[in-house]
Design an enzyme around this catalytic site. Structure first.
Site, PDB file in Angstrom:
ATOM      1  N   TYR A 199      -0.845  -4.103  -6.803  1.00 27.44           N
ATOM      2  CA  TYR A 199      -1.175  -4.449  -6.158  1.00 27.44           C
ATOM      3  C   TYR A 199      -1.703  -4.048  -4.972  1.00 27.44           C
ATOM      4  CZ  TYR A 199       1.952  -7.006  -2.341  1.00 27.44           C
ATOM      5  OH  TYR A 199       1.952  -8.713  -1.630  1.00 27.44           O
ATOM      6  N   GLY A 200      -2.563  -5.672  -4.222  1.00 25.36           N
ATOM      7  CA  GLY A 200      -3.262  -5.592  -2.728  1.00 25.36           C
ATOM      8  C   GLY A 200      -4.202  -4.255  -1.832  1.00 25.36           C
TER       9      GLY A 200
ATOM     10  N   HIS B 249     -11.619  -2.664  11.422  1.00 23.12           N
ATOM     11  CA  HIS B 249     -10.362  -2.952  10.901  1.00 23.12           C
ATOM     12  C   HIS B 249      -9.883  -4.133  12.046  1.00 23.12           C
ATOM     13  CE1 HIS B 249      -5.616  -2.691   9.720  1.00 23.12           C
ATOM     14  NE2 HIS B 249      -6.050  -4.022   9.296  1.00 23.12           N
TER      15      HIS B 249
ATOM     16  N   ASN C  33      -3.390 -14.705  12.486  1.00 24.97           N
ATOM     17  CA  ASN C  33      -2.748 -15.724  13.754  1.00 24.97           C
ATOM     18  C   ASN C  33      -3.519 -15.998  14.378  1.00 24.97           C
ATOM     19  OD1 ASN C  33      -0.340 -15.544  12.140  1.00 24.97           O
ATOM     20  ND2 ASN C  33       0.887 -14.996  13.940  1.00 24.97           N
TER      21      ASN C  33
ATOM     22  N   ARG D 152       2.007 -12.034  -0.174  1.00 19.28           N
ATOM     23  CA  ARG D 152       0.797 -12.446   0.917  1.00 19.28           C
ATOM     24  C   ARG D 152       0.571 -13.732  -0.368  1.00 19.28           C
ATOM     25  NH1 ARG D 152      -1.162  -8.035   4.277  1.00 19.28           N
ATOM     26  NH2 ARG D 152       0.365  -7.314   4.554  1.00 19.28           N
TER      27      ARG D 152
ATOM     28  N   ARG E 189       0.996  -1.213   0.116  1.00 16.01           N
ATOM     29  CA  ARG E 189       0.265  -0.183   0.109  1.00 16.01           C
ATOM     30  C   ARG E 189       0.890   1.308   0.149  1.00 16.01           C
ATOM     31  NH1 ARG E 189      -1.825   1.016   4.406  1.00 16.01           N
ATOM     32  NH2 ARG E 189      -1.305  -0.658   6.266  1.00 16.01           N
TER      33      ARG E 189
ATOM     34  N   SER F  83      -1.697  -3.142  11.143  1.00 15.41           N
ATOM     35  CA  SER F  83      -1.356  -3.829  10.542  1.00 15.41           C
ATOM     36  C   SER F  83      -0.094  -4.920  10.757  1.00 15.41           C
ATOM     37  CB  SER F  83      -0.934  -3.215   9.587  1.00 15.41           C
ATOM     38  OG  SER F  83      -2.511  -2.379   8.657  1.00 15.41           O
TER      39      SER F  83
ATOM     40  N   ASP G  77      -9.450  -9.733   9.746  1.00 16.28           N
ATOM     41  CA  ASP G  77      -8.748  -8.353   9.210  1.00 16.28           C
ATOM     42  C   ASP G  77     -10.128  -7.146   9.210  1.00 16.28           C
ATOM     43  OD1 ASP G  77      -6.404  -6.264   8.420  1.00 16.28           O
ATOM     44  OD2 ASP G  77      -7.711  -6.336   6.019  1.00 16.28           O
TER      45      ASP G  77
ATOM     46  N   LYS H 291      -9.157  -2.598   1.753  1.00 16.75           N
ATOM     47  CA  LYS H 291      -9.567  -1.032   2.124  1.00 16.75           C
ATOM     48  C   LYS H 291      -9.992   0.237   2.103  1.00 16.75           C
ATOM     49  CE  LYS H 291      -6.560  -3.557   4.731  1.00 16.75           C
ATOM     50  NZ  LYS H 291      -6.595  -3.734   6.280  1.00 16.75           N
TER      51      LYS H 291
ATOM     52  N   CYS I 298       0.503  -7.005  12.767  1.00 16.09           N
ATOM     53  CA  CYS I 298       0.390  -7.271  14.748  1.00 16.09           C
ATOM     54  C   CYS I 298       0.216  -8.778  14.368  1.00 16.09           C
ATOM     55  CB  CYS I 298      -0.162  -6.198  14.901  1.00 16.09           C
ATOM     56  SG  CYS I 298       1.146  -5.265  15.708  1.00 16.09           S
TER      57      CYS I 298
HETATM   58  O1  O2Y Z   1      -0.233  -4.039   0.988  1.00 12.17           O
HETATM   59  C1  O2Y Z   1      -1.326  -4.529   0.567  1.00 12.17           C
HETATM   60  O2  O2Y Z   1      -1.502  -3.623  -0.151  1.00 12.17           O
HETATM   61  C2  O2Y Z   1      -1.927  -5.198   1.648  1.00 12.17           C
HETATM   62  S1  O2Y Z   1      -1.883  -4.552   3.745  1.00 12.17           S
HETATM   63  C3  O2Y Z   1      -3.147  -5.080   3.918  1.00 12.17           C
HETATM   64  C4  O2Y Z   1      -3.277  -6.645   3.245  1.00 12.17           C
HETATM   65  C5  O2Y Z   1      -4.402  -7.376   3.902  1.00 12.17           C
HETATM   66  C6  O2Y Z   1      -4.449  -6.907   5.411  1.00 12.17           C
HETATM   67  N1  O2Y Z   1      -4.613  -5.824   6.226  1.00 12.17           N
HETATM   68  C7  O2Y Z   1      -4.008  -5.059   5.599  1.00 12.17           C
HETATM   69  C8  O2Y Z   1      -2.971  -4.096   6.240  1.00 12.17           C
HETATM   70  O3  O2Y Z   1      -2.695  -3.684   6.190  1.00 12.17           O
HETATM   71  O4  O2Y Z   1      -3.570  -3.601   7.324  1.00 12.17           O
HETATM   72 MN    MN Z   2      -5.597  -5.206   7.925  1.00  9.47          MN
END
Ligand code: O2Y
Ligand code: MN
Length: 599
Positions: free
Chosen positions: A212-213, A241, A269, A380, A71, A263, A288, A221, A265
């Site tokens: 990406y993501g 979140h 898990n 990921r 991100r 994020s 999440d 998000k 943390c």
């Molecule tokens: O870096 C990314 O694009 C993913 S960020 C992410 C992905 C899954 C769950 N949480 C997060 C986060 O940054 O909190």
């Molecule tokens: Mn997250």
């Protein structure tokens, strides 16, 4: 389905307008079928973006451009009508100005590409808490990942035709192709062209330049947190979140817990944890995001709006998270920026076995013992939630699950005890608003400085954080039955002793803390009232068999008044940034905490 089959004028004209601007070679309306997923994956294999794995069924490895791996918070904008509405913690740009910039960037940006239109639901389609979205994208990688992460279904088009509202999401990788220009395996735009933009008032997301993501899978998000937080404020619910887990006692009693941590943390898990406590069971609802509304029973009900996990791969192992490993080992998964083993599997740092040789995430040969990382630290896995062996039977219940407790937490080597129960809702909101982790010495500010991440929502709140705190207070004040509100707890798994060693074993032993929380929610479980909240009474956690020294137990279970007084100025400064938008109740909580610590 063709564009001409869509009846909703709003949907049809929106798609037409973006198609006219982006000039793709063709427009495809997605249906969510397995054939569509397979076709996208085959396309990506042909393009050199995906490699089919021999060792996991129906699974692919994907390597992104080195510049497009996470991100991009500095390129993420909240384009509300006023700067004040976005607040001091968001990048803001005036909507009219941003639309001019985006119009320039999107003009012709899909040349030589297919424009996919993805109808998707966040949450089970029939849930009263779910919401619909459409994502326009020129990335088949996004289509494949959205199939796993959301519920892609063309039946949503008929619902929108019948008047259902939807969030408008537009995405381009920002890499148009001239006639006969060959594509690259991971098309994207340079960092200064990347724009992840949100228009809260019109419920729109427009994302350019990254594939990406969180920048590109816009249901996650961008929609489920940034736009949904604004919808939740306007409509009187919560978009958070938070993971959601189901906790079952040896007597078969069930409670649902939602937990917010910054994020990376360990939310995944905890959501899939195997308890180190005989008879106790943890099952997963989500890892999440939680959307919550009061149900007819007066309790706060949560759904997981997602359909899959986009989990951090490095560090995930049979020791740290066996259920995540079992989830991905069933296949049907996409692995982004992991290393590839020579026999056709994926590898990342922290996995149970390290291969002698592999190909790293940048396609270079890698040898065991090398100092370079084989997988990118933000590599990921995208995997279907339904494959998780501990997914709870209620995970798709349209009514959601009733939440008994909220957990907040950060990484705190010092001062903060293992677990602390808020005195009441207002005190709990104060705990959420002051969530923080210590910075490492390498970070600007240095060791001992706190990085605040209120409710783990700092990068994800679509409006002024002071108003967000006020919204939490309002939700509590408007609860149909205040006695049924979730209890609020603050946990810290990361306390260290003077030797710099973690004093809490974590992982499956976190179940001991969950057990105490469960008992507190049942009106049992012994606690002592302290200056910071209610801490477990001596022996209430039953730690005798863990071999933790008396001195370390003291760190976990008592209040370090001097330590708290030393960090109060940082807490004050953090809250003061919200100025007149800081709810009076939170300023009062801060003053009351100081008074109790000094008493
Ligand atoms: O870096 C990314 O694009 C993913 S960020 C992410 C992905 C899954 C769950 N949480 C997060 C986060 O940054 O909190
Ligand atoms: Mn997250």
């Amino acid at each position: 389905m063709q564009l001409t089959d869509i009846k909703s004028p709003a949907l049809k004209s929106w798609i037409q307008q973006w198609s006219d601007l982006c000039t793709p070679d063709q427009v495809v309306i997605c249906d969510g079928s397995k054939a569509e997923y397979d076709a996208c994956c085959n396309l990506l294999v042909k393009a050199g973006t995906f490699i089919k794995l021999d060792k996991k069924p129906n699974s692919y490895a994907c390597r992104t451009d080195v510049s497009d791996v996470a991100r991009v918070e500095e390129r993420t904008f909240i384009c509300s009508e006023t700067k004040d509405a976005a607040g001091p913690t968001n990048n803001w740009c005036a909507p009219a100005e941003m639309r001019v910039t985006l119009n320039g960037l999107f003009k012709g940006c899909m040349a030589g590409r297919t424009m996919f239109v993805i109808p998707f639901s966040m949450g089970p389609v029939e849930s009263p808490i779910a919401k619909f979205g459409f994502e326009i994208t020129d990335s088949p990688y996004v289509v494949a990942n959205m199939h796993i992460m959301t519920r892609v279904n063309d039946s949503i088009i008929a619902k929108v035709d019948a008047g259902a509202e939807f969030v408008k999401c537009v995405h381009s990788v920002g890499y148009p192709l001239a006639a006969n220009q060959p594509d690259v395996p991971w098309p994207c735009a340079p960092i200064d062209k990347k724009h992840i933009t949100h228009f809260p008032e019109t419920r729109e997301i427009i994302s350019f330049g990254s594939g990406y993501g969180g920048n590109a899978l816009l249901g996650k998000k961008c929609f489920a947190l940034r736009i949904a937080s604004v919808q939740a404020r306007d409509e009187g619910w919560l978009a958070e979140h938070m993971l959601i887990l189901k906790l079952t006692s040896p007597q078969g009693e069930v409670k649902f817990v939602a937990a917010a941590f910054p994020s990376a943390c360990g939310k995944t898990n905890l959501a899939m944890m195997e308890p180190n406590l005989p008879g106790w069971k943890v099952e997963t609802i989500g890892d999440d995001i939680a959307w919550m509304k009061f149900g007819p029973d007066g309790r706060l009900h949560a759904i997981n709006p997602e359909n899959g996990f986009f989990g951090v791969a490095p560090g995930t192992s049979m020791k740290s998270n066996p259920n995540a490993m079992r989830t991905v080992n069933q296949g049907n998964s996409i692995f982004s920026n992991c290393a590839l083993t020579l026999d056709g599997d994926v590898y990342w740092e922290g996995m149970d076995q390290t291969p002698e040789n592999c190909v790293d995430w940048q396609r270079r040969p890698w040898k065991k013992g090398s100092t370079a990382k084989a997988a990118h630290p933000n590599a990921r896995f995208t995997a279907p939630a339904a494959q998780c062996p501990v997914i709870a039977k209620e995970w798709e219940d349209p009514a959601g699950v009733p939440i008994s407790a909220f957990l907040f937490g950060g990484r705190r080597a010092n001062v903060v005890p293992l677990v602390n129960e808020a005195q009441d809702w207002e005190h709990g909101v104060f705990l959420g608003a002051t969530m923080a982790s210590e910075m490492t010495a390498a970070a600007i500010g240095g060791a001992g400085q706190l990085r605040f991440d209120p409710f783990a929502m700092l990068p994800f709140c679509g409006y002024h954080m002071g108003d967000y705190f006020a919204h939490w207070l309002t939700v509590g004040a408007n609860a149909p039955d205040p006695s049924k509100l979730p209890k609020i707890f603050y946990v810290n798994w990361f306390r260290k002793n003077e030797a710099g060693k973690f004093v809490w074993p974590g992982f499956g032993d976190n179940a001991r803390v969950l057990k105490w929380i469960f008992e507190r929610c049942s009106g049992k479980g012994q606690a002592v009232a302290t200056a910071i909240g209610n801490l477990p009474a001596p022996d209430a956690l039953g730690l005798a068999d863990l071999g933790i020294t008396a001195a370390d137990q003291q760190l976990l279970l008592t209040v370090d008044k001097d330590g708290w007084l030393a960090v109060l100025p940082q807490i004050k400064a953090h809250l003061e940034q919200f100025g007149s938008r800081l709810p009076k109740a939170l300023a009062k909580q801060l003053a009351a905490l100081e008074a109790r610590l000094k008493a």
